[in-house]
Design a protein around this motif. Sequence first.
Motif, PDB file in Angstrom:
ATOM      1  N   GLY A  68      41.758 -40.299   9.302  1.00  0.00           N
ATOM      2  CA  GLY A  68      42.393 -40.910   8.134  1.00  0.00           C
ATOM      3  C   GLY A  68      41.801 -42.265   7.801  1.00  0.00           C
ATOM      4  N   LEU A  69      41.546 -43.096   8.815  1.00  0.00           N
ATOM      5  CA  LEU A  69      40.968 -44.419   8.566  1.00  0.00           C
ATOM      6  C   LEU A  69      39.566 -44.293   7.970  1.00  0.00           C
ATOM      7  CD1 LEU A  69      41.099 -47.513   8.887  1.00  0.00           C
ATOM      8  CD2 LEU A  69      40.088 -47.213  11.157  1.00  0.00           C
ATOM      9  N   LEU A  70      38.749 -43.427   8.556  1.00  0.00           N
ATOM     10  CA  LEU A  70      37.397 -43.255   8.043  1.00  0.00           C
ATOM     11  C   LEU A  70      37.425 -42.718   6.611  1.00  0.00           C
ATOM     12  CD1 LEU A  70      35.639 -41.731  11.184  1.00  0.00           C
ATOM     13  CD2 LEU A  70      35.443 -44.065  10.311  1.00  0.00           C
ATOM     14  N   ALA A  71      38.351 -41.802   6.324  1.00  0.00           N
ATOM     15  CA  ALA A  71      38.458 -41.257   4.970  1.00  0.00           C
ATOM     16  C   ALA A  71      38.903 -42.324   3.979  1.00  0.00           C
ATOM     17  CB  ALA A  71      39.432 -40.075   4.962  1.00  0.00           C
ATOM     18  N   ALA A  83      49.694 -41.081  14.211  1.00  0.00           N
ATOM     19  CA  ALA A  83      48.796 -40.412  13.270  1.00  0.00           C
ATOM     20  C   ALA A  83      48.510 -41.191  12.001  1.00  0.00           C
ATOM     21  CB  ALA A  83      49.370 -39.033  12.893  1.00  0.00           C
ATOM     22  N   ASP A  84      49.403 -42.064  11.576  1.00  0.00           N
ATOM     23  CA  ASP A  84      49.205 -42.774  10.313  1.00  0.00           C
ATOM     24  C   ASP A  84      48.168 -43.880  10.495  1.00  0.00           C
ATOM     25  OD1 ASP A  84      50.114 -43.401   7.490  1.00  0.00           O
ATOM     26  OD2 ASP A  84      50.447 -45.322   8.475  1.00  0.00           O
ATOM     27  N   PRO A  85      47.052 -43.844   9.771  1.00  0.00           N
ATOM     28  CA  PRO A  85      45.981 -44.824  10.018  1.00  0.00           C
ATOM     29  C   PRO A  85      46.355 -46.246   9.628  1.00  0.00           C
ATOM     30  CG  PRO A  85      45.459 -43.464   8.107  1.00  0.00           C
ATOM     31  CD  PRO A  85      46.669 -42.849   8.746  1.00  0.00           C
ATOM     32  N   VAL A  86      47.101 -46.419   8.545  1.00  0.00           N
ATOM     33  CA  VAL A  86      47.461 -47.773   8.121  1.00  0.00           C
ATOM     34  C   VAL A  86      48.435 -48.399   9.108  1.00  0.00           C
ATOM     35  CG1 VAL A  86      48.600 -49.131   6.319  1.00  0.00           C
ATOM     36  CG2 VAL A  86      47.009 -47.297   5.692  1.00  0.00           C
ATOM     37  N   ALA A  87      49.474 -47.660   9.490  1.00  0.00           N
ATOM     38  CA  ALA A  87      50.452 -48.193  10.443  1.00  0.00           C
ATOM     39  C   ALA A  87      49.783 -48.516  11.776  1.00  0.00           C
ATOM     40  CB  ALA A  87      51.586 -47.185  10.644  1.00  0.00           C
ATOM     41  N   ARG A  88      48.867 -47.666  12.202  1.00  0.00           N
ATOM     42  CA  ARG A  88      48.187 -47.897  13.477  1.00  0.00           C
ATOM     43  C   ARG A  88      47.264 -49.110  13.394  1.00  0.00           C
ATOM     44  NH1 ARG A  88      47.839 -44.035  17.609  1.00  0.00           N
ATOM     45  NH2 ARG A  88      46.367 -44.615  19.265  1.00  0.00           N
ATOM     46  N   ALA A  89      46.534 -49.240  12.291  1.00  0.00           N
ATOM     47  CA  ALA A  89      45.649 -50.397  12.132  1.00  0.00           C
ATOM     48  C   ALA A  89      46.437 -51.693  12.103  1.00  0.00           C
ATOM     49  CB  ALA A  89      44.830 -50.251  10.850  1.00  0.00           C
ATOM     50  N   PHE A  90      47.564 -51.709  11.399  1.00  0.00           N
ATOM     51  CA  PHE A  90      48.361 -52.923  11.308  1.00  0.00           C
ATOM     52  C   PHE A  90      49.015 -53.263  12.639  1.00  0.00           C
ATOM     53  CE2 PHE A  90      49.152 -52.753   6.429  1.00  0.00           C
ATOM     54  CZ  PHE A  90      47.790 -52.877   6.226  1.00  0.00           C
ATOM     55  N   ASP A  91      49.399 -52.248  13.394  1.00  0.00           N
ATOM     56  CA  ASP A  91      49.924 -52.498  14.742  1.00  0.00           C
ATOM     57  C   ASP A  91      48.860 -53.159  15.610  1.00  0.00           C
ATOM     58  OD1 ASP A  91      51.700 -51.807  17.237  1.00  0.00           O
ATOM     59  OD2 ASP A  91      49.736 -50.941  17.669  1.00  0.00           O
ATOM     60  N   HIS A  92      47.619 -52.680  15.524  1.00  0.00           N
ATOM     61  CA  HIS A  92      46.535 -53.241  16.328  1.00  0.00           C
ATOM     62  C   HIS A  92      46.214 -54.672  15.904  1.00  0.00           C
ATOM     63  CE1 HIS A  92      46.371 -49.445  18.058  1.00  0.00           C
ATOM     64  NE2 HIS A  92      45.119 -49.093  17.876  1.00  0.00           N
ATOM     65  N   TYR A  93      46.160 -54.923  14.605  1.00  0.00           N
ATOM     66  CA  TYR A  93      45.928 -56.288  14.135  1.00  0.00           C
ATOM     67  C   TYR A  93      47.035 -57.229  14.617  1.00  0.00           C
ATOM     68  CZ  TYR A  93      42.055 -55.331  10.896  1.00  0.00           C
ATOM     69  OH  TYR A  93      40.834 -55.017  10.348  1.00  0.00           O
ATOM     70  N   GLY A  94      48.268 -56.750  14.597  1.00  0.00           N
ATOM     71  CA  GLY A  94      49.384 -57.603  14.997  1.00  0.00           C
ATOM     72  C   GLY A  94      49.327 -58.024  16.448  1.00  0.00           C
ATOM     73  N   ALA A 100      36.170 -47.590  29.153  1.00  0.00           N
ATOM     74  CA  ALA A 100      36.162 -47.643  27.685  1.00  0.00           C
ATOM     75  C   ALA A 100      37.549 -47.956  27.153  1.00  0.00           C
ATOM     76  CB  ALA A 100      35.655 -46.311  27.130  1.00  0.00           C
ATOM     77  N   ARG A 101      38.569 -47.389  27.771  1.00  0.00           N
ATOM     78  CA  ARG A 101      39.938 -47.639  27.323  1.00  0.00           C
ATOM     79  C   ARG A 101      40.366 -49.076  27.620  1.00  0.00           C
ATOM     80  NH1 ARG A 101      45.220 -47.507  29.122  1.00  0.00           N
ATOM     81  NH2 ARG A 101      44.615 -47.246  31.302  1.00  0.00           N
ATOM     82  N   ARG A 102      40.036 -49.559  28.799  1.00  0.00           N
ATOM     83  CA  ARG A 102      40.487 -50.895  29.198  1.00  0.00           C
ATOM     84  C   ARG A 102      39.828 -51.998  28.373  1.00  0.00           C
ATOM     85  NH1 ARG A 102      43.715 -52.078  33.680  1.00  0.00           N
ATOM     86  NH2 ARG A 102      44.570 -50.145  34.520  1.00  0.00           N
ATOM     87  N   PHE A 103      38.551 -51.823  28.041  1.00  0.00           N
ATOM     88  CA  PHE A 103      37.829 -52.893  27.348  1.00  0.00           C
ATOM     89  C   PHE A 103      37.784 -52.703  25.829  1.00  0.00           C
ATOM     90  CE2 PHE A 103      36.184 -53.564  31.641  1.00  0.00           C
ATOM     91  CZ  PHE A 103      36.239 -54.951  31.726  1.00  0.00           C
ATOM     92  N   ALA A 104      38.532 -51.754  25.306  1.00  0.00           N
ATOM     93  CA  ALA A 104      38.586 -51.576  23.851  1.00  0.00           C
ATOM     94  C   ALA A 104      39.387 -52.668  23.136  1.00  0.00           C
ATOM     95  CB  ALA A 104      39.145 -50.198  23.513  1.00  0.00           C
ATOM     96  N   PRO A 105      40.517 -53.155  23.678  1.00  0.00           N
ATOM     97  CA  PRO A 105      41.308 -54.144  22.941  1.00  0.00           C
ATOM     98  C   PRO A 105      40.555 -55.392  22.490  1.00  0.00           C
ATOM     99  CG  PRO A 105      42.607 -53.250  24.729  1.00  0.00           C
ATOM    100  CD  PRO A 105      41.224 -52.708  24.900  1.00  0.00           C
ATOM    101  N   PRO A 106      39.605 -55.947  23.266  1.00  0.00           N
ATOM    102  CA  PRO A 106      38.891 -57.126  22.751  1.00  0.00           C
ATOM    103  C   PRO A 106      38.212 -56.889  21.409  1.00  0.00           C
ATOM    104  CG  PRO A 106      38.480 -56.877  25.105  1.00  0.00           C
ATOM    105  CD  PRO A 106      39.227 -55.668  24.663  1.00  0.00           C
ATOM    106  N   LEU A 107      37.839 -55.651  21.125  1.00  0.00           N
ATOM    107  CA  LEU A 107      37.199 -55.364  19.840  1.00  0.00           C
ATOM    108  C   LEU A 107      38.133 -55.642  18.671  1.00  0.00           C
ATOM    109  CD1 LEU A 107      35.332 -51.998  20.584  1.00  0.00           C
ATOM    110  CD2 LEU A 107      34.441 -54.331  20.681  1.00  0.00           C
ATOM    111  N   LEU A 108      39.437 -55.598  18.910  1.00  0.00           N
ATOM    112  CA  LEU A 108      40.392 -55.851  17.829  1.00  0.00           C
ATOM    113  C   LEU A 108      40.358 -57.302  17.383  1.00  0.00           C
ATOM    114  CD1 LEU A 108      43.353 -53.706  19.167  1.00  0.00           C
ATOM    115  CD2 LEU A 108      41.796 -53.152  17.295  1.00  0.00           C
ATOM    116  N   ALA A 109      40.089 -58.217  18.303  1.00  0.00           N
ATOM    117  CA  ALA A 109      39.927 -59.616  17.909  1.00  0.00           C
ATOM    118  C   ALA A 109      38.699 -59.772  17.021  1.00  0.00           C
ATOM    119  CB  ALA A 109      39.811 -60.510  19.144  1.00  0.00           C
TER     120      ALA A 109
END
Length: 463
Positions: free
Chosen positions: A175-178, A222-233, A346-355
């Motif tokens: 959904g995000l890529l689309a 599943a919702d890309p916008v809600a998931r992206a905003f959760d990660h940004y928060g 890969a899972r453990r070091f993924a969160p820094p990418l959000l910054a």
Amino acid sequence: MSRVRRSVLAVGVLLAAAGSVRAHGAALRGSSGSLSIPTWLFLSTGGAVVGASFLLATFATDRSFVRRSHDWGRRTRAVPRVLREWVGPLVGLVGLLAVLAFGFGAATGLAPTEPRRNLAVLVVWVGWWAGYVLTLYLVGNTWPALDPFRTVARVLPSLDREYPDSVGAWPAVAGLLALVFVEVTLPLVEDPVVLATAVAAYGALTVGGAVVYGVDDWFERADPVARAFDHYGRVAPLARTDDGVGVRAPGAGLVSMADVDDGPLADAGGVAFVVALVFATTYDGFVGTPAWRAVAEAVHAVGVPGLAIYAGAYLVGFAAFVAVYRWAARASRRTGDTFVAVDELARRFAPPLLAIAAGYHLAHYLGFFVSLSLPLAEALLAPTAPPSPRLLVLPSFVGAIAITAVLVGHLVAVWVAHAIGFELFPERLQAVRAQYAFVAVMIAYTTLSLWIVSQPTVTPPFL
């Protein structure tokens, strides 16, 4: 002249200086394309700053100090229930209705067709995707209270089918890529009717998914916008707690995110979503650079359709980002001399990418937001005065903030990765060595991001 007409005139004056209204943040990158130093020196300096920050972080080897730095927090006060349950949903619904009314109204002559005068375009691209998202990684995720589609889904009957665990976060990745590809290739900024149609289609899809699988499962997984905003928060120094709102160190939410086995990064799709979030904004900025225009026109000249060029670059670019990140995880296992699985690293070091994603989002869209909001505010506060010439110096100022945002995002990412390493590995030297490859990837992302924001903006070809 009426106040509204003066406001529109003020917006137009700055846009004439900054470029056309596009989702690609034309005002920002067009303002930062006149560097007084060689580009290679500018980019290498940015990469060196990230590398130096990693070297400094390696001196912090006291586990208790590292843990205190991200465990520190302070409760402020509870969010009033009326804001969460009534005001927020009402604001979201009013915004959605305004987008649909003014968007579709442009087709019947009931609303302006000019994007700079149409409220649907301004609400979505200036108020929401540029302005509102900036608040997410500064004050936390407030989208669950505002999301109009979540509000609608809550009042509809649910089929309550079980969300398939095997699917995980992959629908959100797709959904995000689309969404980003549609934003780049369709005239969502120039045509209010197309924008309203896209919003309505997305709303029907996400509300339908919530009705089938339940509001909580759909919007959390599943919702890309809600998931992206959760990660940004999770980047923000403010966070909602069980008993109110708490203050924490910036990026502390990313450290705790990496340590939750059943959280948003529990499956490979969750990791891919984080990489997609970084890639999507990078691609959105890259297609507005002179380099992309030259390459795309050269490929188009040999007979390749324009849409195929964009789609091919999109898929290849995302695959490259994923491949580079997977390489970092494999290299981390070797340099860290650990038996921890590659998928777990890969899972453990993924969160820094959000910054990194948050810093680049601010760099990419801040100029777009400022270029439209400040002239409008000035015109409303001083309706009898002509647009201020001082507004024309904003691009240079915003360009400096953009560069700072990119670097700060990467510096936070380096520290978060350092904290995660010390949480994961028992030996101090092992924790440091395991970060080498991930820091190398961060330096590469820094260089690419700074190169994009330093480029003059051109209109993407064939769109």
